[in-house]
Enzyme design. Structure first.
Site, PDB file in Angstrom:
ATOM      1  N   ASP A  93       0.862  -1.177   0.000  1.00  0.00           N
ATOM      2  CA  ASP A  93       0.000   0.000   0.000  1.00  0.00           C
ATOM      3  C   ASP A  93       0.902   1.233   0.000  1.00  0.00           C
ATOM      4  O   ASP A  93       2.107   1.132   0.180  1.00  0.00           O
ATOM      5  CB  ASP A  93      -0.957  -0.023   1.190  1.00  0.00           C
ATOM      6  CG  ASP A  93      -0.235  -0.050   2.523  1.00  0.00           C
ATOM      7  OD1 ASP A  93       0.981   0.209   2.538  1.00  0.00           O
ATOM      8  OD2 ASP A  93      -0.878  -0.330   3.545  1.00  0.00           O
ATOM      9  N   ASP A 268      -7.501  -7.695   0.909  1.00  0.00           N
ATOM     10  CA  ASP A 268      -6.520  -7.860   1.989  1.00  0.00           C
ATOM     11  C   ASP A 268      -7.183  -7.427   3.285  1.00  0.00           C
ATOM     12  O   ASP A 268      -8.089  -6.598   3.273  1.00  0.00           O
ATOM     13  CB  ASP A 268      -5.281  -6.980   1.756  1.00  0.00           C
ATOM     14  CG  ASP A 268      -5.543  -5.539   2.175  1.00  0.00           C
ATOM     15  OD1 ASP A 268      -5.190  -5.174   3.312  1.00  0.00           O
ATOM     16  OD2 ASP A 268      -6.134  -4.773   1.392  1.00  0.00           O
TER      17      ASP A 268
END
Length: 382
Positions: A93, A268
């Site tokens: 991320d 996720d």
């Protein structure tokens, strides 16, 4: 990275992500769940143990790995794969969500975000360009653009301004990614809060810039489930069909099923690992709270249908005992089980799509848990 779409069943999609890495070609079968390895480890697990649960791709956290151990240590090892000894694909991320989570410790400007380092208190700055540089050093197979995660609740005007700035940051992310000569994949992140028209503008802007995949961000931040479902139903059909779709930070097993039902390919969440450490274990018909005294002398396995190391070898009474004594092995065995539960669920989902019986699977999934199937939000309006 290439995305191959094999089959659909309703809105559900069966495909794969294909990565060319120095060690060879790796496929990630989709829909896929990515375990979270915040600090370069899935808590308590070796890479071999994580792989044994069926995981084919991990998520690493740019923000935390930037603060510790830092880019220099990462470069000395080669990249994050070498550092943590996971030589399969990694998605990182961008740090946007972690910065959003800092609340009052941060100041957002057009240039980027100034914030107080939560470790030592010093003032530091993260921008789209810096995020791309950190992720380049991490060697991420999928890089995420740097965006502002719009909070919930947010007014239309705030969500609009936030989304427009995220689009400008998306362009800056793309430009720096290209300047670095990064040959890996870059995903855009669709923002716009719970407002359909803003989500549409965000997606159109991202498609104009051009990305290898599209994530839906800014959900699972406190909004009602109905809003999350409505936004997914609205935006997923508009995402280019030849690109993977990633729902960030989600979620519970039901959320994965509902996401796939609306066309999502990737997920996720820290839930399977965090819940494992807190004694909340996912099983075929719901949840076992292993700290409950009723399991003290229960000689049955956690889930008779599960093929994980924990379920094949240990009883609920043993897991209860380990938890009661604060033994590290308890957290590890719980984590192995929860991660395997998630990967088994994804495998069942993929098989149901292949067999074109995904709607039947959804009904069976909720029936096992004694819950009703949630309605489709936009279908109700027509």
């Amino acid at each position: 990275m290439k995305y191959e779409l094999d089959k659909t069943s309703g809105n559900a999609r069966r495909g794969r992500l294909v990565f060319e890495r120095p060690q060879g070609t790796f496929s990630v079968e989709t829909p896929a769940f990515m375990p979270v390895g915040t600090y370069g480890t899935v808590k308590g697990m070796t890479p071999e143990e994580v792989r044994a649960t069926g995981a084919e791709i991990l998520l690493g956290n740019t923000f935390h790995l930037w603060l510790r151990p830092g880019q220099e240590v990462m470069r000395k090892h080669g990249d994050l794969h070498d550092f943590m000894q996971w030589h399969r694909p990694i998605l990182t991320d961008s740090g946007g969500f972690q910065v959003f989570s800092l609340g009052k410790l941060r100041k957002i400007t057009e240039e980027g975000v100034k914030f107080q380092n939560p470790i030592n208190g010093e003032r530091i700055f993260l921008s789209p360009e810096k995020s791309m540089e950190i992720q380049y050093d991490l060697g991420s197979d999928i890089v995420m653009i740097f965006d502002e995660c719009t909070p919930y609740p947010a007014t239309f005007d705030y969500a609009k301004k936030s989304m427009e700035m995220s689009l400008r940051w998306a362009k800056r992310s793309r430009d720096r990614f290209d300047e670095l000569g990064n040959k890996n994949a870059l995903f855009g992140i669709i923002q716009g809060g719970v407002f359909e028209e803003l989500r549409k503008v965000s997606l159109e802007g991202l498609v104009n810039i051009g990305f290898d995949g599209y994530a839906v961000g800014g959900l699972a931040v406190g909004e009602p489930k109905e809003d999350m479902h409505r936004i997914l139903e609205y935006i997923c059909p508009q995402i280019p069909a030849d690109k993977p779709r990633y729902l960030m930070g989600v979620g519970k097993p039901e959320d994965l099923v509902e996401g796939v039902r609306r066309g999502i390919d990737m997920f996720d969440c820290v839930m399977p690992t965090r819940n494992a450490r807190n004694g909340h274990l996912f099983v075929t018909d719901g949840i076992v709270k292993i700290r409950n005294a009723k399991y003290r002398d229960d000689t049955s396995p956690l889930d008779p249908e599960c093929d994980c190391y924990t379920c094949k070898n240990y009883t609920k009474a043993y897991l209860y005992h380990l938890d009661k004594c604060g033994e590290i092995l308890g957290a590890r065995l719980n984590t192995i089980h929860n991660l395997r539960y998630y990967q088994r669920l994804m495998a069942e989902i993929r098989q149901a799509i292949e067999d074109d019986r995904f709607d039947d699977f959804v009904v069976e999934f909720y029936a096992r848990m004694g819950k009703p199937v949630p309605p489709l939000q936009l279908a109700d309006k027509s």
